[in-house]
Each structure stands twice: as structure tokens, then as C-alpha cells.
Design an enzyme around this catalytic site. Structure first.
Site, PDB file in Angstrom:
ATOM      1  N   HIS A   1      36.280 -36.374   2.525  1.00 20.60           N
ATOM      2  CA  HIS A   1      37.008 -35.699   1.448  1.00 20.60           C
ATOM      3  C   HIS A   1      38.059 -36.621   0.821  1.00 20.60           C
ATOM      4  O   HIS A   1      39.136 -36.186   0.406  1.00 20.60           O
ATOM      5  CB  HIS A   1      37.634 -34.404   1.972  1.00 20.60           C
TER       6      HIS A   1
ATOM      7  N   ASP B   1      30.634 -32.354   1.909  1.00 20.92           N
ATOM      8  CA  ASP B   1      30.020 -32.174   3.233  1.00 20.92           C
ATOM      9  C   ASP B   1      28.497 -32.141   3.131  1.00 20.92           C
ATOM     10  O   ASP B   1      27.797 -32.796   3.900  1.00 20.92           O
ATOM     11  CB  ASP B   1      30.505 -30.856   3.875  1.00 20.92           C
TER      12      ASP B   1
ATOM     13  N   ASP C   1      34.971 -30.994  13.799  1.00 20.45           N
ATOM     14  CA  ASP C   1      34.992 -32.345  13.230  1.00 20.45           C
ATOM     15  C   ASP C   1      36.230 -32.550  12.362  1.00 20.45           C
ATOM     16  O   ASP C   1      36.172 -32.484  11.140  1.00 20.45           O
ATOM     17  CB  ASP C   1      33.708 -32.599  12.434  1.00 20.45           C
TER      18      ASP C   1
ATOM     19  N   HIS D   1       0.813  -1.225   0.000  1.00 22.70           N
ATOM     20  CA  HIS D   1       0.000   0.000   0.000  1.00 22.70           C
ATOM     21  C   HIS D   1       0.844   1.272   0.000  1.00 22.70           C
ATOM     22  O   HIS D   1       0.298   2.367   0.066  1.00 22.70           O
ATOM     23  CB  HIS D   1      -0.922   0.041   1.228  1.00 22.70           C
TER      24      HIS D   1
ATOM     25  N   HIS E   1      36.369 -36.240  10.050  1.00 19.01           N
ATOM     26  CA  HIS E   1      35.686 -36.574   8.794  1.00 19.01           C
ATOM     27  C   HIS E   1      36.561 -36.330   7.557  1.00 19.01           C
ATOM     28  O   HIS E   1      36.286 -36.870   6.499  1.00 19.01           O
ATOM     29  CB  HIS E   1      34.377 -35.782   8.672  1.00 19.01           C
TER      30      HIS E   1
HETATM   31 FE1  FES Z   1       0.227  -2.189   3.535  1.00 15.36          FE
HETATM   32 FE2  FES Z   1       2.856  -2.413   3.672  1.00 15.36          FE
HETATM   33  S1  FES Z   1       1.741  -0.668   3.199  1.00 15.36           S
HETATM   34  S2  FES Z   1       1.412  -3.951   3.907  1.00 15.36           S
HETATM   35 FE    FE Z   2      34.382 -31.135   5.419  1.00 12.31          FE
END
Ligand code: FES
Ligand code: FE
Length: 447
Positions: free
Chosen positions: A225, A377, A217, A116, A220
Site C-alpha cells: 500500500h 492486495d 499480515d 419442471h 505488507h
Molecule cells: Fe425438474 Fe427442478 S423441477 S429440475
Molecule cells: Fe492489504
């Protein structure tokens, strides 16, 4: 009152939250990674209360610059106003809730809601609305319709925000983790800056899989890897990630600083270019400098969902200098089984151009959006989440967090930094610190 307090500590089926996270025994229930009820509680008890990293100051250097991010699931605008002050605003209009800003970054004089037409100043205050004098009474109190503002704090250029008015100041929240953040963010006078826009992608994994992996970790690497070992990019040695320190600094934060056995040469200061060495030596304390002198990788997590990685050990192109790269990332929750990963690449402002370019390439090929290590990962974290969504796993499956449970922290004579330091990155002390903090917040009697 007693009944109300008790119910806060139990899930709908009566399970006490505390029983799911038995860090003292090194046991964590699979359920904490996949349960929708737990996830909803996390949004309120963790993401509404903690300081959360949202951006880096270098992303919004000029008045009017903004980026849109998330704090938990709540969308926010991170914006620098005309006076240079940073605001973090809920990106939801105070009229009917439309997203006020619908792009990921830009520069604005004000924000105009697309529904709005409410107009907001850069500090979130309502500036006006279309046909304002006709549509509203004289008594209309514009100030009452300011966009919700989070508290903002910065450290080492990183911008954090929290919704919790009673949270401790950011510096106190970070505590001893600051000493380790300084190793990465403040090791030269100019510090680091973000290059380009952060990579963002969504994977079907719980947000804690990433935080838990990065905090400590080391184990791993040799398996997840594996391809990098087979290509000869990483050494074929099961102790590849062992030679380092695992440091728990409290409040759920942790960091690991990994080197290599004496027989393996490492470039000084993770391979940072020689031009930067005098700057490092000026900016860092003696203890910090000694640590960085022989380090290959730094990884860690700031509770709950900011992780860091600085590493030099990966060569991605023949003939290209083996320079380090630094990435910070947040694991943004989008449901119990989904997260967005937002990953920044950062580099020292004073660094020479050839280094910045080589560092960026190394990051993109390993831990960027399509980076090879990143994909390794992610594939595991998705599978972990998938494998533990079923009724049986959620009810009965428990994970093993025992690694290093009986290891003692080393004295300050051996490790000069703050926190509880354990020798050997094959350790789950940091993960237990993370989960202990998770349990504390999830079971705290508040509000
Ligand atoms: Fe109405 Fe932002 S102006 S929702
Ligand atoms: Fe990793």
C-alpha cells in the site's frame, strides 16, 4: 485398510500432505496455493466440514427474505421462513438439479424450480409439482425430496452454516474468537447491520491468499500500500504495522489488534462517534473497552474463509471525518486459481446518519469493489497465484513463514484477552495457526 489410510494422506504423486505444511519450521510449500488435486480435497475436507459464514441476519430481516450464496462451490439459498427461522438450502432441485433460485436476493412465498416447476416451501420441503396427481403415484413421498438443508447457527448476527452433522456447535467452533468478534459485532446493544447489498467480484487468485493475508499480515502494508504512504494518507514509517498485538485463538482463527506508538495520537475507540461511547462502555467488558480505547485497526480471519477488518487510519476526502469502517468478507473458492470475494459493509445500528455515510464512503474508497487498498492486495494475490502454477514452483518452491517463530506469547497480565498474544503485528503466528488447522483437517482420518 492401512493402504487406504495411507493414500488419504498422500497426493497422487506420493507426496505426503503433511510435508507440504511444516508450520513448526515456518515452511509452507507453494503447491498448497495452486494444485488442483489439493483444491478438490479442500472442498471435501474443509468446506464440507467447517462452519462457513453465509450472510448477516440484517440482510434477511422479514419472513420470506432470502439471499443466494455459496458454501465452498455449492450454491445455497439463505432464507427466513414465515416463523422467522433461518434455513440454508442447497440451491439445486431434488428433481434434476436445476438451480431453484437464480437471483441474488429477494422475497418469496415459495421457490419454484424453473425447469419442471417443482415448488418448495421456504423450509425446503417439496410443496408440489405441476400435474402432480397425474404425473406421480399416490405413494410419492414428498418429504424425500426436500432441498438439502445445512445446519444453521448465528453469532453476533452473522449466519453460519455447515453440512457436517457431527461438527461441534457453532459457539464451540468459534471458541475464543467470539471475544474478539464481540469487539466488532456486539460493541453496542443494537449491534451492527449490513448496509446495501454486499460487493461481489471474481479474481484469479486462490481463496487462501485472502484468508492468509487478513489473519495477520501486518508487514505488507508498508510495501503493498505504498501509494497511500506517498500520498501522505499513511505515515512513512516502516514500523507502521508493528505496534499491535497478534493473537492466535486456536482452531485456525486469529486476529490482530493494531495501535500506534505513544507519540502518535489516536482517536478514542477507532474514531467511533462520541454518541456511541456510552453504548460501548455499557456493552463491552472493561478489558475489551481498554483495548478498543487505543486501537487503529482490527483484522483477522475465522477459519476457513471469513475475514474481518475494522480500521480508522484512512482519510479518503479532505475535510471528511476520520471515522472507522467495518467490513467482513468471505473468500469463496471457484477453482484452485480463482475466487469470488463477497464483501459486506457494516455499521452500528445506533450510529448517527453522518457517521454511517462517512463510514460507507471510507469503506468503498479503500476496501470496496474498486477500493484502492483492495486493488493493491488483489493485484498481489493474483500474481502470487500466477507465479506458482508452473511445474517447477509447484514441485520445489517453499514459502517462508518464520516471522516470530521463536517469539513467546505474552502473559495475561500484559494482554487481557483470550488466546496466545504476541507483541508486534510483524509476526506469522496467526498464519501458522491457520495452516496448522488446514493440515489437521486435510490429514484427519474420517469417513
Ligand atoms: Fe425438474 Fe427442478 S423441477 S429440475
Ligand atoms: Fe492489504
Amino acid at each position: 485398510m492401512a493402504a487406504r489410510t495411507r493414500s488419504k494422506h498422500r497426493l497422487a504423486d506420493g507426496t505426503p500432505l503433511r510435508e507440504l505444511v511444516r508450520v513448526e519450521e515456518g515452511r509452507i510449500a507453494a503447491r498448497v496455493f495452486t494444485d488442483p488435486e489439493i483444491y478438490q480435497l479442500e472442498l471435501e475436507r474443509i468446506f464440507l466440514r467447517c462452519w462457513l459464514a453465509v450472510a448477516h441476519e440484517s440482510e434477511i430481516p422479514h419472513p420470506g427474505d432470502y439471499v443466494t450464496r455459496r458454501m465452498g462451490e455449492d450454491p445455497v439459498i439463505v432464507v427466513r421462513d414465515r416463523e422467522g427461522q433461518i434455513h440454508v438450502l442447497l440451491n439445486s432441485c431434488t428433481h434434476r438439479g436445476a438451480e431453484v433460485c437464480r437471483v441474488s436476493r429477494g422475497n418469496a412465498r415459495e421457490f419454484v424450480c424453473p425447469y419442471h416447476g417443482y415448488r418448495f416451501h421456504l423450509d425446503g420441503e417439496l410443496a408440489g409439482a405441476p400435474a402432480h396427481e397425474w404425473a406421480y403415484d399416490q405413494q410419492f413421498d414428498r418429504k424425500a425430496f426436500t432441498l438439502h438443508r445445512a445446519r444453521v447457527g448465528t453469532y453476533g448476527g452473522l449466519i453460519f452454516a455447515t453440512w457436517d452433522v457431527s461438527a461441534p456447535p457453532l459457539e464451540e467452533y468459534l471458541g475464543d474468537m467470539r471475544w474478539y468478534l464481540d469487539l466488532l459485532l456486539k460493541r453496542t446493544e443494537g449491534g451492527v447491520e449490513v448496509v446495501g447489498a454486499p460487493h461481489r467480484w471474481i479474481i484469479e487468485a486462490n481463496w487462501k491468499t485472502g484468508a492468509d493475508n487478513f489473519i495477520g499480515d501486518g508487514l505488507h502494508t508498508f510495501m503493498t500500500h505504498r501509494y497511500a504512504i506517498e500520498l501522505g494518507v499513511l505515515p512513512n514509517d516502516p514500523l507502521i504495522g508493528w505496534f499491535g498485538w497478534h493473537i492466535s485463538v486456536g482452531r485456525g482463527h486469529g486476529v490482530a489488534i493494531v495501535g500506534a506508538p505513544e507519540r502518535i495520537p489516536l482517536p478514542p475507540y477507532l474514531g467511533l462517534p462520541q454518541e456511541l461511547w456510552p453504548l460501548l462502555e455499557r456493552a463491552l467488558t472493561d478489558a475489551q473497552r481498554r483495548i478498543l480505547e487505543r486501537t487503529a485497526t482490527v483484522h483477522g480471519t475465522v477459519f476457513p474463509n471469513l475475514s474481518l477488518l475494522n480500521t480508522t487510519t484512512i482519510a479518503t476526502e479532505e475535510g471528511m471525518p476520520r471515522v472507522p469502517f467495518l467490513t467482513l468478507r468471505v473468500w469463496i473458492p471457484l477453482g484452485p486459481h480463482r475466487m469470488e470475494i463477497l464483501s459486506w459493509f457494516l455499521v452500528e445500528k445506533e450510529g448517527p446518519e453522518w457517521y454511517k455515510e462517512a463510514s460507507r464512503k471510507n469503506y468503498e474508497r479503500t476496501f470496496g469493489l474498486t477500493g484502492t487498498f483492495e486493488e493493491d492486495d488483489a493485484d498481489i494475490w493474483v500474481s502470487l497465484t500466477r507465479a506458482n502454477r508452473g511445474a517447477f514452483a509447484r514441485k520445489y518452491h517453499v514459502f517462508n513463514y518464520e516471522m516470530g517463530l521463536h517469539r513467546q506469547p505474552r502473559p495475561r497480565t500484559e494482554w487481557p484477552g483470550p488466546g496466545e498474544a504476541y507483541w508486534g503485528d510483524y509476526c506469522e503466528a496467526n498464519q501458522r495457526t491457520f495452516w496448522a488447522q488446514w493440515r489437521r483437517l486435510m490429514t484427519e482420518d474420517r469417513g
